[in-house]
Design a protein around this motif. Structure first.
Motif, short mmCIF file in Angstrom:
data_model
loop_
_atom_site.label_atom_id
_atom_site.label_comp_id
_atom_site.label_asym_id
_atom_site.label_seq_id
_atom_site.Cartn_x
_atom_site.Cartn_y
_atom_site.Cartn_z
N TRP A 1 0.85 -1.17 0.00
CA TRP A 1 0.00 0.00 0.00
C TRP A 1 0.89 1.23 0.00
CZ3 TRP A 1 -2.38 -2.00 5.12
CH2 TRP A 1 -1.58 -1.69 6.21
N GLN A 2 0.27 2.37 -0.09
CA GLN A 2 0.99 3.65 -0.14
C GLN A 2 1.68 3.91 1.19
OE1 GLN A 2 -1.65 7.00 -0.06
NE2 GLN A 2 -0.19 8.38 -1.02
N ASP B 1 9.40 3.36 1.38
CA ASP B 1 8.63 2.25 0.81
C ASP B 1 7.80 1.47 1.82
OD1 ASP B 1 9.62 2.58 -1.82
OD2 ASP B 1 11.46 1.54 -1.27
N THR C 1 -4.10 2.55 -2.39
CA THR C 1 -3.36 3.55 -3.16
C THR C 1 -3.63 4.97 -2.69
OG1 THR C 1 -5.14 3.57 -4.82
CG2 THR C 1 -3.26 2.11 -5.23
N ASN C 2 -4.58 5.14 -1.78
CA ASN C 2 -4.89 6.44 -1.21
C ASN C 2 -5.14 6.26 0.28
OD1 ASN C 2 -5.62 9.12 -0.74
ND2 ASN C 2 -7.74 8.79 -1.37
#
Length: 197
Positions: free
Chosen positions: A73-74, A79, A145-146
């Motif tokens: 995931w983000q 990272d 992703t958000n």
């Protein structure tokens, strides 16, 4: 308002007995790896760690946590990040050198595992076992992703030459807890007119 010295004081790990444990007689150095970049977790996956295991200079001090690998995931920075719930609520801690009487600011990025209930993830940040900040994050509308990271901050005055910062989940309903990343600890510059550290 206190001005902050540039550059995070950044560490080596110390074995801790629990979420609120203080430093033992082991080697302590500068605060380090606030974004949980080492060791590397498997890309697009995660590694569950239990109390007594280490994430670089961080020690898992209670329960289990998940070290989230790149691409799962983000991340807020770098990272990797840490879900404070592995199979259940857990805690991570790091002990670092401080100047007694000096004031420090702790800043961190907070999100929550968006893959399942509960939507409200809760936890607390502690200094030497004392609760300094309760936190919560609502994952409604968030995704892998958000993640929707928000910055949280608090200050403390060091009592000793070594201080332990702990992030602990209070989300008790199994996996999928609060997510912490990009932890920074900076010593505040002395205030020449007010006599603080």
């Amino acid at each position: 308002m206190l001005a902050m010295r540039a550059g995070a004081i950044a560490v080596t790990s110390v074995l801790l007995a629990g979420a609120g444990a203080t430093a033992s007689a082991q080697t302590v150095s500068r605060f380090d790896d606030g974004s949980f970049e080492y060791p590397r977790a498997t890309a697009s996956s995660f590694t569950e760690l239990s109390a007594g295991q280490a994430i670089g200079p961080w020690q898992v001090t209670a329960g289990t946590v998940d070290l989230i690998g790149a691409g799962f995931w983000q991340a807020a920075e770098g990272d990797q990040s840490v879900d404070l719930n592995g199979a259940g609520p857990g805690a991570v801690a790091q002990t670092f050198t401080t100047v007694p009487g000096a004031t420090y600011t702790v800043t961190y990025a907070l999100a929550g595992n968006p893959t399942g209930a509960p939507t409200l993830k809760t936890g607390r940040a502690l200094i030497d076992g004392q609760d300094y900040q309760d936190f919560s994050f609502n994952t409604t509308g968030k995704s892998l992703t958000n993640m929707g990271y928000v910055n949280r901050q608090f200050t403390f005055q060091a009592a000793n030459s070594a201080t332990t910062v702990t992030f602990a989940s209070t989300t008790t309903t199994g996996p999928r807890g609060p997510v912490v990343d990009n932890v920074r600890i900076e010593r505040c510059a002395p205030c020449p007119t007010c006599g603080n550290g």
